[in-house]
Motif scaffolding. Sequence first.
Motif, mmCIF file in Angstrom:
data_model
loop_
_atom_site.group_PDB
_atom_site.id
_atom_site.type_symbol
_atom_site.label_atom_id
_atom_site.label_comp_id
_atom_site.label_asym_id
_atom_site.label_seq_id
_atom_site.Cartn_x
_atom_site.Cartn_y
_atom_site.Cartn_z
ATOM 1 N N SER A 199 5.568 -1.181 2.343
ATOM 2 C CA SER A 199 6.637 -0.281 2.786
ATOM 3 C C SER A 199 7.084 -0.605 4.205
ATOM 4 C CB SER A 199 6.176 1.181 2.699
ATOM 5 O OG SER A 199 5.099 1.431 3.579
ATOM 6 N N THR A 200 6.169 -1.129 5.019
ATOM 7 C CA THR A 200 6.504 -1.491 6.404
ATOM 8 C C THR A 200 7.494 -2.659 6.455
ATOM 9 O OG1 THR A 200 4.256 -0.822 7.022
ATOM 10 C CG2 THR A 200 5.512 -2.005 8.671
ATOM 11 N N ILE A 201 7.430 -3.533 5.455
ATOM 12 C CA ILE A 201 8.394 -4.647 5.379
ATOM 13 C C ILE A 201 9.814 -4.086 5.361
ATOM 14 C CG2 ILE A 201 9.278 -6.539 3.958
ATOM 15 C CD1 ILE A 201 6.438 -6.928 2.880
ATOM 16 N N LEU A 203 12.865 -4.188 8.111
ATOM 17 C CA LEU A 203 14.140 -4.785 7.696
ATOM 18 C C LEU A 203 15.296 -3.804 7.914
ATOM 19 C CD1 LEU A 203 13.249 -6.709 4.394
ATOM 20 C CD2 LEU A 203 14.009 -7.709 6.560
ATOM 21 N N SER A 204 15.054 -2.542 7.619
ATOM 22 C CA SER A 204 16.082 -1.511 7.818
ATOM 23 C C SER A 204 16.509 -1.444 9.272
ATOM 24 C CB SER A 204 15.551 -0.136 7.382
ATOM 25 O OG SER A 204 15.223 -0.126 6.018
ATOM 26 N N ILE A 258 21.307 0.308 3.422
ATOM 27 C CA ILE A 258 21.065 1.361 2.421
ATOM 28 C C ILE A 258 20.033 0.904 1.393
ATOM 29 C CG2 ILE A 258 22.124 2.662 0.516
ATOM 30 C CD1 ILE A 258 24.740 2.624 2.203
ATOM 31 N N ILE A 259 20.185 -0.333 0.906
ATOM 32 C CA ILE A 259 19.229 -0.886 -0.073
ATOM 33 C C ILE A 259 17.826 -0.953 0.516
ATOM 34 C CG2 ILE A 259 18.598 -2.964 -1.378
ATOM 35 C CD1 ILE A 259 21.643 -3.511 -1.621
ATOM 36 N N SER A 260 17.758 -1.424 1.753
ATOM 37 C CA SER A 260 16.457 -1.541 2.425
ATOM 38 C C SER A 260 15.808 -0.182 2.622
ATOM 39 C CB SER A 260 16.641 -2.249 3.773
ATOM 40 O OG SER A 260 15.402 -2.511 4.373
ATOM 41 N N LYS A 261 16.611 0.821 2.976
ATOM 42 C CA LYS A 261 16.091 2.180 3.165
ATOM 43 C C LYS A 261 15.571 2.759 1.848
ATOM 44 C CE LYS A 261 16.181 3.862 7.360
ATOM 45 N NZ LYS A 261 14.962 4.442 7.966
ATOM 46 N N ILE A 262 16.310 2.523 0.769
ATOM 47 C CA ILE A 262 15.889 3.006 -0.553
ATOM 48 C C ILE A 262 14.559 2.366 -0.953
ATOM 49 C CG2 ILE A 262 16.430 2.958 -3.031
ATOM 50 C CD1 ILE A 262 19.405 3.217 -2.206
ATOM 51 N N LEU A 263 14.440 1.057 -0.711
ATOM 52 C CA LEU A 263 13.202 0.337 -1.024
ATOM 53 C C LEU A 263 12.043 0.823 -0.157
ATOM 54 C CD1 LEU A 263 14.584 -3.296 -1.454
ATOM 55 C CD2 LEU A 263 13.644 -1.831 -3.245
ATOM 56 N N PHE A 264 12.338 1.149 1.093
ATOM 57 C CA PHE A 264 11.309 1.682 1.981
ATOM 58 C C PHE A 264 10.785 3.018 1.470
ATOM 59 C CE2 PHE A 264 10.702 4.855 5.431
ATOM 60 C CZ PHE A 264 9.404 4.484 5.776
ATOM 61 N N VAL A 265 11.687 3.946 1.196
ATOM 62 C CA VAL A 265 11.291 5.280 0.733
ATOM 63 C C VAL A 265 10.540 5.196 -0.593
ATOM 64 C CG1 VAL A 265 12.132 7.528 -0.071
ATOM 65 C CG2 VAL A 265 13.160 6.457 1.953
ATOM 66 N N THR A 266 11.060 4.391 -1.524
ATOM 67 C CA THR A 266 10.429 4.234 -2.835
ATOM 68 C C THR A 266 9.017 3.664 -2.709
ATOM 69 O OG1 THR A 266 12.599 3.817 -3.830
ATOM 70 C CG2 THR A 266 10.663 3.224 -5.134
#
Length: 217
Positions: A127-129, A133-134, A147-155
């Motif tokens: 998740s830190t990756i 990146l965000s 937005i994509i990076s944030k979604i991947l982070f939260v998920t």
Amino acid sequence: MIEIIFLTFFFLIFWTFTSNKFNQYDRKNRSTYNSLLHSIIISFSTLINLSKNEINCYNITYFKSYQTDINLSLFLSYLIIDTTHLKKKDGISMYIHHIFLIVMLLVILLNKTYHFCFSIFLINEVSTIFLNLSYIIKKKSLSWLYIISKILFVTSFYYIRIYQNYKVIDIIFGCIKNNDNIYYYSVSLLYMVYLYYLLNIYWSIIIFKKIINLFQK
């Protein structure tokens, strides 16, 4: 133990070198780039380690390998270096996170057990990756990628740090309950794992509040 000391010292030099290099490239964001590099290396190394070894009571308690030692040394050395770069804006929770994990790691390394147990939690760095990146993408004004990076982070945060960690802690609890040989040390370690999990829950609440505020705008 000598191998661990050597590896930690080696990686301390490595992180100092990368930090200085990133400082020349982007002084303000050197910690972010260093964190991104660290999270990528440790995540892939942990994934390889987990793919080779089953999560069972024997492995959790007694298993250790050269790769596990490398992962733990890499993580410990990074925490030490990154702690020296923390600022007030990072918040007290980051200081607690770093110092707590450094102490926890040292206890595990000195007792020569639960190496694999702790290394399982290094998968949290996935998740830190996306978090790093965000931050980098936002600075470069790449809105869709952000937005994509944030979604991947939260998920990845909720799936790995909350859901998967809960399942692993449940397995660890079952192993410790049936282990009379090192019971008191094991229980102490379990409490430390619980505290670490609570810190992630605290962060998950902050993330959830930010998501709610985003939809209320």
